[in-house]
Design a protein around this motif. Structure first.
Motif, short mmCIF file in Angstrom:
data_model
loop_
_atom_site.label_atom_id
_atom_site.label_comp_id
_atom_site.label_asym_id
_atom_site.label_seq_id
_atom_site.Cartn_x
_atom_site.Cartn_y
_atom_site.Cartn_z
N UNK A 1 -8.62 -4.48 -16.11
CA UNK A 1 -7.37 -3.83 -15.72
C UNK A 1 -7.48 -2.33 -15.98
N UNK A 2 -6.64 -1.56 -15.32
CA UNK A 2 -6.65 -0.11 -15.48
C UNK A 2 -5.29 0.35 -15.99
N UNK A 3 -5.31 1.22 -16.99
CA UNK A 3 -4.08 1.78 -17.54
C UNK A 3 -3.81 3.13 -16.89
N UNK A 4 -2.65 3.29 -16.29
CA UNK A 4 -2.21 4.58 -15.80
C UNK A 4 -1.46 5.26 -16.93
N UNK A 5 -2.04 6.32 -17.46
CA UNK A 5 -1.48 6.96 -18.64
C UNK A 5 -0.15 7.64 -18.33
N UNK A 6 0.70 7.70 -19.35
CA UNK A 6 1.96 8.41 -19.18
C UNK A 6 1.70 9.90 -19.01
N UNK A 7 2.63 10.57 -18.40
CA UNK A 7 2.47 12.00 -18.25
C UNK A 7 3.03 12.53 -16.94
N UNK A 8 2.56 13.71 -16.57
CA UNK A 8 3.06 14.43 -15.40
C UNK A 8 2.20 14.10 -14.18
N UNK A 9 2.88 13.73 -13.11
CA UNK A 9 2.21 13.40 -11.87
C UNK A 9 2.79 14.25 -10.73
N UNK A 10 1.90 14.75 -9.88
CA UNK A 10 2.34 15.37 -8.64
C UNK A 10 2.42 14.27 -7.59
N UNK B 1 -2.40 -1.46 -13.68
CA UNK B 1 -2.77 -1.95 -12.35
C UNK B 1 -4.08 -2.72 -12.46
N UNK B 2 -4.34 -3.50 -11.43
CA UNK B 2 -5.67 -4.10 -11.26
C UNK B 2 -6.14 -3.72 -9.87
N UNK B 3 -7.37 -3.20 -9.77
CA UNK B 3 -7.86 -2.78 -8.45
C UNK B 3 -9.28 -3.27 -8.21
N UNK B 4 -9.63 -3.34 -6.94
CA UNK B 4 -11.00 -3.61 -6.50
C UNK B 4 -11.39 -2.57 -5.48
N UNK B 5 -12.64 -2.16 -5.53
CA UNK B 5 -13.14 -1.21 -4.53
C UNK B 5 -13.39 -1.93 -3.21
N UNK B 6 -13.27 -1.16 -2.14
CA UNK B 6 -13.59 -1.71 -0.82
C UNK B 6 -15.08 -2.00 -0.73
N UNK B 7 -15.40 -3.08 -0.05
CA UNK B 7 -16.82 -3.42 0.13
C UNK B 7 -17.44 -2.65 1.28
N UNK B 8 -16.61 -2.23 2.22
CA UNK B 8 -17.08 -1.42 3.36
C UNK B 8 -16.45 -0.04 3.26
N UNK B 9 -16.76 0.83 4.22
CA UNK B 9 -16.17 2.17 4.23
C UNK B 9 -14.67 2.08 4.40
N UNK B 10 -13.96 3.04 3.79
CA UNK B 10 -12.52 3.03 3.79
C UNK B 10 -11.90 3.08 5.19
N UNK B 11 -10.93 2.23 5.43
CA UNK B 11 -10.11 2.21 6.63
C UNK B 11 -8.88 1.39 6.28
N UNK B 12 -7.84 1.48 7.11
CA UNK B 12 -6.63 0.71 6.75
C UNK B 12 -6.88 -0.78 6.82
N UNK B 13 -7.78 -1.23 7.75
CA UNK B 13 -8.11 -2.65 7.80
C UNK B 13 -8.85 -3.09 6.54
N UNK B 14 -9.79 -2.27 6.09
CA UNK B 14 -10.57 -2.61 4.89
C UNK B 14 -9.68 -2.61 3.65
N UNK B 15 -8.72 -1.68 3.61
CA UNK B 15 -7.78 -1.65 2.48
C UNK B 15 -6.97 -2.95 2.45
N UNK B 16 -6.50 -3.40 3.60
CA UNK B 16 -5.73 -4.64 3.67
C UNK B 16 -6.56 -5.83 3.21
N UNK B 17 -7.82 -5.89 3.65
CA UNK B 17 -8.70 -6.99 3.25
C UNK B 17 -8.96 -6.96 1.75
N UNK B 18 -9.15 -5.76 1.21
CA UNK B 18 -9.40 -5.63 -0.22
C UNK B 18 -8.18 -6.03 -1.03
N UNK B 19 -6.99 -5.73 -0.50
CA UNK B 19 -5.77 -6.15 -1.18
C UNK B 19 -5.70 -7.67 -1.27
#
Length: 272
Positions: free
Chosen positions: A205-214, A137-155
């Motif tokens: 980029x970020x690697x999500x390792x193989x394995x067990x996920x809940x 995956x590739x991700x960026x942190x939100x520039x403001x406090x987390x909210x669904x609007x901020x998540x959309x803008x960060x996307x």
């Protein structure tokens, strides 16, 4: 030896082209008749000229422009046509690769949508174990406090970053809750991510390792700290240990619903 002369309509029919096309080829000097009757202006072509027209039709069919064809026919050099065909073949190979990538994206979306159409409210908030192979995956942190609007803008920032690298991914996307937020709070420890193909090598980029996920399906928008805490509590109560960030993959978004409440995501947390 005198060869038979063919009228323009006969030549056009032989090569599955129009009389208008032959007249235009004559006008630009690409393929001229051997003889034009001065009385009735009829065009006549000699049999020995027809292989040239066949070559014109073929070269045009594989993507050469009329001016490129004229240049090849005017010079008639092996090296020139070999170089031209090699260049055209390279163009086609690149186009095939591009089309194959588009095909793969469509196939991925088709499989994803076929899977998500069976999700409904009965499937929500039921933690389960799933095994995943390595993912990117590739991700960026939100520039403001987390909210669904901020998540959309960060996307949108994530998409823009990939586009600046001349990349675009049709794969899954969602919200990332950084592991450090488990104790300190997620408001400043969230962001947006998009899955990327293994063939891409992207800085940071970020690697999500193989394995067990809940994993657990949830409803609501892109950011729901209560749902994450609910799953974290279930993990602790059942003796698992969290060893990754928390990934919330959007499954049903505005493509299929106009209501935030009806959106469905899957939270995934790697454990041991």
């Amino acid at each position: 030896m005198e060869h038979k002369k063919y009228k323009i309509n006969e030549v056009a029919k032989m090569h599955n082209i129009s009389k208008k096309t032959l007249i235009y080829y004559d006008k630009i000097g690409l393929f001229k008749p051997q003889y034009v009757d001065e009385v009735n202006n009829y065009r006549y072509y000699d049999m020995k000229e027809l292989p040239i027209l066949k070559q014109i039709v073929y070269l045009k069919n594989i993507g050469f422009s009329l001016m490129e064809i004229k240049n090849l026919l005017d010079n008639r050099e092996h090296d020139l046509i070999i170089d031209a065909l090699t260049s055209k073949d390279n163009e086609i190979v690149k186009e095939i690769e591009k089309l194959q990538e588009t095909h793969n994206s469509i196939e991925h979306l088709l499989n994803f949508y076929k899977k998500t159409k069976y999700l409904d409210k009965k499937d929500l908030y039921k933690p389960a174990v799933k095994i995943f192979t390595k993912r990117k995956i590739f991700y960026l942190r939100c520039e403001e406090e987390g909210s669904w609007e901020e998540i959309m803008l960060t996307y949108r920032r994530v998409l823009r970053h990939l586009q600046e690298l001349n990349l675009f991914s049709h794969k899954e996307y969602g919200t990332i809750y950084l592991k450090e937020g488990i104790e300190s709070g997620f408001k400043r420890n969230v962001g947006s991510f998009i899955s990327i193909s293994d063939k891409y090598d992207i800085k940071d980029e970020t690697i999500l390792q193989e394995g067990k996920y809940i994993c657990m399906y949830k409803d609501g928008g892109y950011y729901n700290e209560d749902a994450v805490k609910y799953l974290l509590n279930w993990i602790k109560e059942n003796g698992y240990e969290v060893i990754s960030d928390i990934y919330e993959y959007c499954m049903i978004d505005y493509t299929f619903t106009k209501s935030i409440e009806d959106m469905i995501s899957e939270i995934q947390i790697r454990v041991r």
